[in-house]
Design a protein around this motif. Structure first.
Motif, PDB file in Angstrom:
ATOM      1  N   LEU A  18       0.860  -1.145   0.080  1.00 52.82           N
ATOM      2  CA  LEU A  18       0.077   0.098   0.161  1.00 52.82           C
ATOM      3  C   LEU A  18       0.836   1.261  -0.014  1.00 52.82           C
ATOM      4  O   LEU A  18       1.963   1.404   0.484  1.00 52.82           O
ATOM      5  CB  LEU A  18      -0.857   0.135   1.087  1.00 52.82           C
ATOM      6  CG  LEU A  18      -2.103  -0.861   1.258  1.00 52.82           C
ATOM      7  CD1 LEU A  18      -2.850  -0.732   2.618  1.00 52.82           C
ATOM      8  CD2 LEU A  18      -3.013  -0.506   0.174  1.00 52.82           C
ATOM      9  N   ARG A  19       0.252   2.323  -0.416  1.00 46.58           N
ATOM     10  CA  ARG A  19       1.226   3.619  -0.406  1.00 46.58           C
ATOM     11  C   ARG A  19       0.207   4.592   0.051  1.00 46.58           C
ATOM     12  O   ARG A  19      -0.919   4.679  -0.559  1.00 46.58           O
ATOM     13  CB  ARG A  19       1.549   3.881  -1.952  1.00 46.58           C
ATOM     14  CG  ARG A  19       2.406   5.241  -1.776  1.00 46.58           C
ATOM     15  CD  ARG A  19       2.683   5.860  -3.234  1.00 46.58           C
ATOM     16  NE  ARG A  19       3.729   6.783  -3.306  1.00 46.58           N
ATOM     17  CZ  ARG A  19       3.803   7.830  -4.404  1.00 46.58           C
ATOM     18  NH1 ARG A  19       2.511   7.921  -4.959  1.00 46.58           N
ATOM     19  NH2 ARG A  19       4.638   8.661  -4.191  1.00 46.58           N
ATOM     20  N   ALA A  49       7.798   5.952  10.777  1.00 45.95           N
ATOM     21  CA  ALA A  49       9.011   6.492  10.012  1.00 45.95           C
ATOM     22  C   ALA A  49       8.926   8.271  10.079  1.00 45.95           C
ATOM     23  O   ALA A  49       7.700   8.613  10.057  1.00 45.95           O
ATOM     24  CB  ALA A  49       9.059   6.053   8.570  1.00 45.95           C
ATOM     25  N   THR A  50      10.085   8.738   9.800  1.00 40.90           N
ATOM     26  CA  THR A  50       9.866  10.463   9.960  1.00 40.90           C
ATOM     27  C   THR A  50      10.968  10.606   8.859  1.00 40.90           C
ATOM     28  O   THR A  50      11.866   9.920   8.553  1.00 40.90           O
ATOM     29  CB  THR A  50      10.375  10.829  11.296  1.00 40.90           C
ATOM     30  OG1 THR A  50      11.699  10.667  11.503  1.00 40.90           O
ATOM     31  CG2 THR A  50       9.373  10.512  12.459  1.00 40.90           C
ATOM     32  N   ILE A  51      10.606  11.880   8.024  1.00 40.06           N
ATOM     33  CA  ILE A  51      11.905  12.390   7.148  1.00 40.06           C
ATOM     34  C   ILE A  51      11.859  14.003   7.627  1.00 40.06           C
ATOM     35  O   ILE A  51      10.879  14.657   7.635  1.00 40.06           O
ATOM     36  CB  ILE A  51      11.267  11.985   6.086  1.00 40.06           C
ATOM     37  CG1 ILE A  51      12.404  12.573   4.780  1.00 40.06           C
ATOM     38  CG2 ILE A  51       9.919  12.415   5.373  1.00 40.06           C
ATOM     39  CD1 ILE A  51      12.082  11.985   3.403  1.00 40.06           C
ATOM     40  N   THR A  52      13.025  14.450   7.234  1.00 42.09           N
ATOM     41  CA  THR A  52      13.402  15.914   7.695  1.00 42.09           C
ATOM     42  C   THR A  52      13.250  16.392   6.263  1.00 42.09           C
ATOM     43  O   THR A  52      13.249  15.781   5.225  1.00 42.09           O
ATOM     44  CB  THR A  52      14.653  16.149   8.291  1.00 42.09           C
ATOM     45  OG1 THR A  52      15.905  15.906   7.376  1.00 42.09           O
ATOM     46  CG2 THR A  52      15.017  15.310   9.501  1.00 42.09           C
ATOM     47  N   THR A  68       9.044   2.808   3.046  1.00 43.15           N
ATOM     48  CA  THR A  68       9.954   3.624   2.533  1.00 43.15           C
ATOM     49  C   THR A  68       9.300   4.860   2.827  1.00 43.15           C
ATOM     50  O   THR A  68       7.947   5.159   2.176  1.00 43.15           O
ATOM     51  CB  THR A  68      10.439   3.545   1.186  1.00 43.15           C
ATOM     52  OG1 THR A  68      11.284   2.281   1.159  1.00 43.15           O
ATOM     53  CG2 THR A  68      11.400   4.588   0.885  1.00 43.15           C
ATOM     54  N   ILE A  69       9.944   6.116   3.498  1.00 39.66           N
ATOM     55  CA  ILE A  69       9.139   7.207   3.626  1.00 39.66           C
ATOM     56  C   ILE A  69       9.981   8.195   2.531  1.00 39.66           C
ATOM     57  O   ILE A  69      11.121   8.004   2.266  1.00 39.66           O
ATOM     58  CB  ILE A  69       9.316   7.915   4.989  1.00 39.66           C
ATOM     59  CG1 ILE A  69       8.281   9.069   4.909  1.00 39.66           C
ATOM     60  CG2 ILE A  69      10.552   7.983   5.388  1.00 39.66           C
ATOM     61  CD1 ILE A  69       8.086   9.428   6.632  1.00 39.66           C
ATOM     62  N   LEU A  80       4.269   7.230   2.030  1.00 36.56           N
ATOM     63  CA  LEU A  80       4.984   5.890   2.890  1.00 36.56           C
ATOM     64  C   LEU A  80       4.610   5.017   1.948  1.00 36.56           C
ATOM     65  O   LEU A  80       3.296   4.357   1.717  1.00 36.56           O
ATOM     66  CB  LEU A  80       4.242   5.636   4.309  1.00 36.56           C
ATOM     67  CG  LEU A  80       4.676   4.564   5.303  1.00 36.56           C
ATOM     68  CD1 LEU A  80       6.225   4.975   5.417  1.00 36.56           C
ATOM     69  CD2 LEU A  80       3.987   4.381   6.479  1.00 36.56           C
ATOM     70  N   GLN A  81       5.363   4.232   1.434  1.00 37.36           N
ATOM     71  CA  GLN A  81       5.288   3.032   0.669  1.00 37.36           C
ATOM     72  C   GLN A  81       5.438   1.727   1.533  1.00 37.36           C
ATOM     73  O   GLN A  81       6.669   1.716   2.028  1.00 37.36           O
ATOM     74  CB  GLN A  81       6.311   2.792  -0.502  1.00 37.36           C
ATOM     75  CG  GLN A  81       6.407   1.840  -1.120  1.00 37.36           C
ATOM     76  CD  GLN A  81       5.001   1.645  -2.057  1.00 37.36           C
ATOM     77  OE1 GLN A  81       4.649   2.512  -2.787  1.00 37.36           O
ATOM     78  NE2 GLN A  81       4.543   0.558  -2.097  1.00 37.36           N
ATOM     79  N   MET A  82       4.504   0.866   1.765  1.00 30.92           N
ATOM     80  CA  MET A  82       4.611  -0.274   2.637  1.00 30.92           C
ATOM     81  C   MET A  82       4.538  -1.577   1.817  1.00 30.92           C
ATOM     82  O   MET A  82       3.689  -1.625   0.996  1.00 30.92           O
ATOM     83  CB  MET A  82       3.331  -0.002   3.285  1.00 30.92           C
ATOM     84  CG  MET A  82       3.499   1.252   4.357  1.00 30.92           C
ATOM     85  SD  MET A  82       2.137   1.184   5.671  1.00 30.92           S
ATOM     86  CE  MET A  82       0.726   1.178   4.340  1.00 30.92           C
ATOM     87  N   ASN A  83       5.678  -1.945   1.774  1.00 30.23           N
ATOM     88  CA  ASN A  83       5.724  -3.383   1.104  1.00 30.23           C
ATOM     89  C   ASN A  83       5.838  -4.534   1.943  1.00 30.23           C
ATOM     90  O   ASN A  83       6.180  -4.441   3.272  1.00 30.23           O
ATOM     91  CB  ASN A  83       7.168  -3.499  -0.011  1.00 30.23           C
ATOM     92  CG  ASN A  83       6.805  -2.394  -0.907  1.00 30.23           C
ATOM     93  OD1 ASN A  83       5.987  -2.058  -1.192  1.00 30.23           O
ATOM     94  ND2 ASN A  83       8.042  -1.921  -1.196  1.00 30.23           N
TER      95      ASN A  83
END
Length: 122
Positions: A18-19, A49-52, A68-69, A80-83
């Motif tokens: 899901l994304r 997850a966090t991203i600056t 992957t964020i 947020l890519q969730m695999n």
């Protein structure tokens, strides 16, 4: 008024993907960090997850290598890519943004999306 709108949740089978997306809008001077948190029934909300703004990322151990964020600063949007989803990933996922509202106001303010349900089940 600042608003975060998150979307992209749904029902998926184990092993699926899901994304999630979250767009921030309103009177915003700058967005520092954006991220995703989740809350399963009967549990506390936890960081996913966090991203600056510079692209530095941080992940919970339970999702490393699977999620992957990313973010589009021009669109004030975080993804947020969730695999390889697992049943234990089932939760309501909340977008979060830590931002500044005005050039002269150095305070950071915390905003949340309304949440999107992710259910992983066969």
């Amino acid at each position: 008024q600042v608003q975060l709108v998150d979307s992209g949740g749904g029902l998926v089978q184990p092993g699926g993907s899901l994304r999630l997306s979250c767009a921030a809008s309103g009177s915003i001077f700058s967005i520092n960090a954006m991220g995703w948190y989740r809350q399963a029934p009967g549990k506390q909300r936890e960081l996913v997850a966090t991203i600056t703004s510079g692209g530095s990322t941080n992940y919970a151990d339970s999702v490393k290598g699977r999620f992957t964020i990313s973010r589009d600063n021009a669109k004030n949007t975080v993804y947020l890519q969730m695999n390889s989803l697992k049943p234990e990933d089932t939760a309501v996922y909340y977008c979060n943004a830590r931002l500044r509202l005005r050039v002269w106001d150095l305070n950071e303010y915390n905003y949340w999306g309304q949440g999107t349900q992710v259910t992983v089940s066969s």
